[in-house]
Design an enzyme around this catalytic site. Structure first.
Site, PDB file in Angstrom:
ATOM      1  N   PHE A 135       0.851  -1.193   0.000  1.00 37.17           N
ATOM      2  CA  PHE A 135       0.000   0.000   0.000  1.00 37.17           C
ATOM      3  C   PHE A 135       0.881   1.235   0.000  1.00 37.17           C
ATOM      4  O   PHE A 135       1.728   1.404   0.872  1.00 37.17           O
ATOM      5  CB  PHE A 135      -0.945   0.041   1.210  1.00 37.17           C
ATOM      6  CG  PHE A 135      -1.872   1.220   1.147  1.00 37.17           C
ATOM      7  CD1 PHE A 135      -2.975   1.217   0.308  1.00 37.17           C
ATOM      8  CD2 PHE A 135      -1.618   2.369   1.888  1.00 37.17           C
ATOM      9  CE1 PHE A 135      -3.815   2.326   0.214  1.00 37.17           C
ATOM     10  CE2 PHE A 135      -2.452   3.482   1.798  1.00 37.17           C
ATOM     11  CZ  PHE A 135      -3.552   3.460   0.958  1.00 37.17           C
ATOM     12  N   ASP A 220       9.106   2.510   1.790  1.00 37.83           N
ATOM     13  CA  ASP A 220       7.930   3.243   2.251  1.00 37.83           C
ATOM     14  C   ASP A 220       7.830   3.025   3.760  1.00 37.83           C
ATOM     15  O   ASP A 220       7.412   1.961   4.218  1.00 37.83           O
ATOM     16  CB  ASP A 220       6.689   2.724   1.523  1.00 37.83           C
ATOM     17  CG  ASP A 220       5.408   3.427   1.975  1.00 37.83           C
ATOM     18  OD1 ASP A 220       5.421   4.078   3.045  1.00 37.83           O
ATOM     19  OD2 ASP A 220       4.394   3.318   1.260  1.00 37.83           O
ATOM     20  N   LYS A 249       2.407   9.849   8.242  1.00 39.31           N
ATOM     21  CA  LYS A 249       1.601   9.493   9.415  1.00 39.31           C
ATOM     22  C   LYS A 249       2.058  10.133  10.731  1.00 39.31           C
ATOM     23  O   LYS A 249       1.595  11.193  11.083  1.00 39.31           O
ATOM     24  CB  LYS A 249       1.501   7.970   9.517  1.00 39.31           C
ATOM     25  CG  LYS A 249       0.623   7.397   8.399  1.00 39.31           C
ATOM     26  CD  LYS A 249       0.078   6.020   8.709  1.00 39.31           C
ATOM     27  CE  LYS A 249      -1.092   5.650   7.818  1.00 39.31           C
ATOM     28  NZ  LYS A 249      -0.748   5.093   6.526  1.00 39.31           N
TER      29      LYS A 249
END
Ligand SMILES: *Cc1c(COP(=O)(O)O)cnc(C)c1O
Length: 400
Positions: A135, A220, A249
């Site tokens: 993702f 990532d 995040k």
């Protein structure tokens, strides 16, 4: 207008239904949040790995308040002291090169792909190999980078230039590398994909392959970075360094922020005009991020994440032994998954009824992402609620 049902009604009417929210959260402190009706929950979502230092940490609150009263934004037409200091901090923690700032994980990954393409442009190289079940975000290019058909469905034509390999299978990655390949992008722990850790062997294999073929290794770290897995960055567990990695995040403790951190060899690929972001690294977000990094360091939260993760995972293991339908405990540090036979949805909603917020990772995994400063007794409390929730879902007839 204060009760949860009124707010949910407004959402139904006016907010596009890209999510299916459940509880109504109105305030938070540490590991706990409160809803519009005064009910308190233990928050083991931490805003999907955003509140690594907990809700309303006093140091982060003060940094945001002070910066908001001084200078919220000045654009990247001007030097900003907090952005400079943040870049220095991240460079020293990470790869010793430079940083680029933006506002989200998808943008940070876009920046990595754009930079890789610019780096490879002279040699005619542009393709990025990503992993199935990965993702990387929701922009069109990151939908294309994300190796999941459910993310891509209905959005054709997707941007070209991505190839997909099987995660934790180095032979599959080798098969996807060709003369056009410029980079390999990977998560050290797949979060959304079901809390699946990359093996050390796989990450080392990708590093060696990149070195042999002259490719960039891109990590990532949007979900697994900044202490979440018991290391500053998830790749450290595997004893390698990528050429660049992305953060977002938890970086600014809930103020939207993304970053790309690159090694010295990539430090000057972007030139004035190559890429940009109006808000990227603005004083408010940078000040918040500096406070978050201070808290992680001062409170020893990287080590705490590793230690608390063991406690949580050991507690969950008892449920695997007890229930046939609870299959496996997964994860590293406080990025933890409980794999369930069938949908995990009922378990997540039973936990919520007990007073514990958790979320899903894919269809079959319950994901737990508490703040890294979660206390032992909060973990014990959560395990009790998870136990009660599992009993209700899998053994509803049993006597109390
Ligand atoms: C959440 C996430 C993203 C996307 O981040 P946004 O801020 O929602 O764009 C990208 N990669 C990973 C691994 C993530 O967990």
């Amino acid at each position: 207008m204060s009760k949860s049902t009124d707010i949910a009604g407004l959402f139904d009417q006016y907010v596009m239904g890209t999510y299916s929210p459940t509880a109504t959260v109105t305030s938070g402190h540490g590991c706990k949040v409160r809803d519009a009706d005064g009910m308190t929950y233990l928050d083991f979502t931490a805003g999907i790995s955003v509140l690594n230092v907990g809700h309303t940490h006093p140091k982060v609150v003060k940094a945001i308040q002070d910066q908001a009263a001084t200078l919220v934004h000045c654009s990247n037409l001007f030097y900003s002291p907090s952005q400079a200091l943040l870049a220095q901090r991240l460079s020293k923690l990470g790869l010793g090169g430079k940083c680029f700032f933006c506002n989200s994980g998808a943008e940070a990954n876009e920046a990595m792909v754009k930079m890789a393409r610019l780096w490879g442009a002279d040699k005619g190289k542009f393709e990025v190999v990503t992993m199935r079940n990965s993702f990387h975000g929701r922009t069109l290019a990151m939908c294309s980078a994300t190796g999941q058909s459910k993310i891509q469905h209905g959005f054709d034509p997707l941007p070209l230039g991505f190839a997909y390999a099987a995660f934790n299978d180095i032979e599959s990655v080798k098969e996807q590398v060709n003369d056009r390949t410029v980079a390999i992008m990977v998560e050290a722990v797949q979060g959304e994909g079901g809390v699946i850790a990359a093996t050390e062997e796989f990450m080392k294999g990708v590093r060696v392959l990149c070195d042999e073929k002259g490719l960039l290794m891109l990590c990532d770290e949007v979900q697994c970075g900044l202490g979440r897995t018991g290391y500053w960055f998830g790749y450290e567990r595997c004893g390698i360094q990528p050429d660049a990695f992305s953060l977002a995040k938890s970086l600014a403790g809930g103020v939207p922020m993304g970053a790309m951190v690159v090694s010295p060899k990539l430090a000057d690929v972007f030139k004035p005009g190559s890429h940009g972001s109006t808000f990227g690294g603005n004083p408010l977000a940078s000040a918040a991020a500096l406070a978050v990094l201070d808290v992680i360091e001062e409170e020893g939260l990287v080590a705490r994440s590793a230690e608390a993760g063991v406690l949580l995972r050991e507690g969950l293991q008892a449920f695997v032994d007890k229930y046939d339908k609870v299959l496996e405990v997964r994860g590293e540090g406080l990025l933890v998954g409980l794999a369930i036979e069938g949908s995990a949805k009922d378990v997540v909603s039973a936990c919520r009824q007990m007073g514990l917020l958790c979320c899903m990772a894919g269809e079959n995994v319950v994901r737990f992402l508490p703040p890294l400063n979660v206390k032992d007794d909060e973990i014990e409390e959560a395990l009790e609620m998870i136990g009660d929730a599992l009993e209700e879902v899998y053994n509803p007839e049993a006597d109390e």
